[in-house]
Design an enzyme around this catalytic site. Sequence first.
Site, mmCIF file in Angstrom:
data_model
loop_
_atom_site.group_PDB
_atom_site.id
_atom_site.type_symbol
_atom_site.label_atom_id
_atom_site.label_comp_id
_atom_site.label_asym_id
_atom_site.label_seq_id
_atom_site.Cartn_x
_atom_site.Cartn_y
_atom_site.Cartn_z
ATOM 1 C CG ASP A 190 39.886 40.321 34.250
ATOM 2 O OD1 ASP A 190 38.843 40.978 34.086
ATOM 3 O OD2 ASP A 190 40.915 40.467 33.561
ATOM 4 C CG HIS A 363 40.961 42.455 30.366
ATOM 5 N ND1 HIS A 363 41.017 42.539 31.738
ATOM 6 C CD2 HIS A 363 41.025 43.722 29.905
ATOM 7 C CE1 HIS A 363 41.093 43.813 32.088
ATOM 8 N NE2 HIS A 363 41.102 44.562 31.001
#
Lengths: 545, 545
Positions: A190, A363
Amino acid sequence: MSSLRIIPLGGLGEIGRNMLVVEYDGELLIVDAGIMFPDNDMLGIDVVIPDMSYVFERADRVRAIIITHGHEDHIGALPYLLEQVSAPLYATKLTLGLIKVKLPAAFGHSEDLRVIDPDERLALGPFGVSFFRVSHSIPDGVGLAIETPVGLVVHSGDFKFDHSPINGQRTEFTKLAQLGGQGVRLLLSDSTNAESPGYTPSEAELAKTLARVFGSSQGRVIVATFASNISRIQQVIDTSRLHGRRVAIVGRSMLQNVRVARELGYLQVEDDDLVPVDQVEHLPEERVTLICTGSQGEPTSALVRLGQSSLRSVSITPGDTVIVSASPIPGNEEYVNRTLDNLFRLGARVFYDEVLDVHVSGHASQEEQKMLINLVQPEFFVPIHGEYRHLVLHRELAQRCDIPRENTFLLETGDVLELDGQGARVVEHVSGERVLVDRHGLAEADNGVMQHRTEMATNGVLVAVVLINKYTGSLLGEPHLEMRGFCYPSEEETVRRRAQEAIAQVVARGGTRVELLARLEQELARVAHGETGRRPVIIPVLSKT
Amino acid sequence: MSSLRIIPLGGLGEIGRNMLVVEYDGELLIVDAGIMFPDNDMLGIDVVIPDMSYVFERADRVRAIIITHGHEDHIGALPYLLEQVSAPLYATKLTLGLIKVKLPAAFGHSEDLRVIDPDERLALGPFGVSFFRVSHSIPDGVGLAIETPVGLVVHSGDFKFDHSPINGQRTEFTKLAQLGGQGVRLLLSDSTNAESPGYTPSEAELAKTLARVFGSSQGRVIVATFASNISRIQQVIDTSRLHGRRVAIVGRSMLQNVRVARELGYLQVEDDDLVPVDQVEHLPEERVTLICTGSQGEPTSALVRLGQSSLRSVSITPGDTVIVSASPIPGNEEYVNRTLDNLFRLGARVFYDEVLDVHVSGHASQEEQKMLINLVQPEFFVPIHGEYRHLVLHRELAQRCDIPRENTFLLETGDVLELDGQGARVVEHVSGERVLVDRHGLAEADNGVMQHRTEMATNGVLVAVVLINKYTGSLLGEPHLEMRGFCYPSEEETVRRRAQEAIAQVVARGGTRVELLARLEQELARVAHGETGRRPVIIPVLSKT
């Protein structure tokens, strides 16, 4: 021996519509199937999804669809996928619950839904799939460890390393370290926050800020956040309980998610903690919290309507406190700012990202991205989930973790990476087109619909209806001119006169139907541009009677 | 005794189109006349300006137009103002130079341009105006001290407190403290950065960052910034000289501003420092710097075209370094991000706001805003230049500086504040409308042009041309249907068939021309929405022959 093929169909070189194909010997695994929000210049479009033709052509060879977590950019395109692919769909309990409630339409076609336990291992043809839990801005997310005939592939899902997550689900270091020990050939990770140095703060850090704001609030407290951010909702409910406030949930998607999360045990809420929004006006203001949608300034959301004083059940008054607990997604800033200003105009105290740390990301930041790489120690590295600059920056982090540059691949959506015993390489490119969807279905762009919309949006339209005597070829009466979004009142008379003159000249010159239409378009365009500087869409209609 | 009237015609509750009227006994001073950039949903609009009707109705009573500095949001609307007002225009040397080169069209009407020396005092009817220099992101900016019969009014202009500005022009503390000592009745102060805690860094802070990036660059260095940021341009040229690089200026507005600033002595550049952009390809890459426009992702700017490899004279290659030395203005993020991604795709190293401190603001942060209030010690306070939330936050700062809340006024564009011996109060509201302008002139919105554009932008248009026998009232042939931006190919046949049926039914029912047109519009709208879910603009044309 065959080689493994890794094919991102979305999410690389863009934020959203995440979808990845893992293929070996003609057998396919699909990881995620998400939507992306349209750019501001995709006129009339509601969402953007991947071009799935590569999958559809191999629909009978899809072994499984695996969903990493329940965010729209990972599940939103499932209705389109399941329309043509009937493979079993695997997801964790909450993810599956959210899929069922959000995408009921998807399940006319496939009913093969399987709840995964993140500690199990699935045997799926040539693939063996195990999972590791990840902390993220929605509970019950997982990453994948995919055993393949050419070695182990690790897919991070969306993750951060939160050491004190609200729901107790930490990213599973131990499993990751074990995978690293076994030898990982490829890591897909990611990249969303590759621009952010350091570590992303823990979700629990927000508790202090919330306590401070609640402690200084005399009126109602209104918190806007993403409907899927169950942990954030949990924190707001917990803080409200501590401050003697009952919570009203406002907004359809927020109500849906809270219901599902409660039913499945992901949200610890007593009935007494809640109050229906239409009873809020009967409670003292200092006993009320609202949790609502609209943190992105979405036009029909609860927060936006609160700002416009157009929500029936409740309205903002001076003394109320509003917390916008989210960051604007790029492209939404104007909408968010308008909403903030409206709330200020109503006299609310407003706390938002720019003035107070009322949001933390879900994130991983740079140090966490590096930590994952160092735990997994992959031979090859592919940054996923990010715009192009995020992928580049994430690759640079991998190099700093001693992954040789030639072992890192900057793929974009549609690139096919092949992995075998010899190594890895990009071998071809399949369609990574953006498929545009409006509320009625797929937007087929091949008749210039989008282009016409763009032209009409800035220049309007000019219709000229010209009647001609079919025997003599001469004009019958005065042509009808219709304009929309093109001329201002002061220009209209001159434009009409000049257009009439131009039409008369074209008709007088004569010609075939096709020639006449072409000349009408050309001459009217000339007149329009000459008189107004604008280039409207010209629609000439010719009728011979 | 009369009272003083303070009337903001732009810039309060919005960023841009700054314009303020100061009125006493029917005599007017105008401070600034700027443009604002349109929101993303103002389709086809190029700029937004103030509604100047209040000034136009009193054109012969305007004593002077005073410009604080040369940014577009303070000078851009001058052509519209000077068209109807012929008062003398006062500005400092550089500001006037920029006005002359940027707005040549403005000076068909007025030639009464007067250079001000910031140490002089102007007697303008009932007003006495003196100036104090301010540091900002363009040189030669000033704030105003306006003596009026009801006391002293201070207008901050756009300012920061930069203790080491590149051009040596510090904000004049001493004058401000003296004004404070004399007793200031009203302070109007720049609110742009009211969300930013602390102090805005000095422009000189950038020198270190630039040196670091230049020092590590092997290829060309490309710096994009605002064309008006003369100090930034100076720093890039100075750094280039130190690193043995010659500088090419790219982009029309950048070239213009550099020329004017050099001529007037605001930019210290030797001919030898520069190189024409078309000769850049003949120099070694490590000897070249480009300074260009496009830091906001403007579609036709130099940086955007570099990202698209469509600039004729030069193109980006791997090894080049790009510095985007600006922050995106809200609403521009998508454009900026696309440009960044394109530059990354071309293999450039790219430094921008998110990853490195390559920009400092030209506006005061909270501590500086408080410092100004404490220096001036006004009786009354009005925050100007900011969206509504900025004004609210700035007012809170004023309260923390012991200005009583009832002495602070949250004005929005169009509000009239009256000040006299007794005190201050909002007494009325004049038009603060946003006047929309496209390249051809004022956009008159009263025939629904904007609304039609918005509708067509998302739904397209459906034109139906219906010919009727004027004796029998029956349909002549098949109606013509034209669609643009409305139907996708797969929908078109059904829509056409149903529309034809609907038209036939309407015509068969008969009626007057007006009735027929109304029913056609209604029935076609029903068909369009029923078949596609969209609501195109319907244009029925009826012709009887």
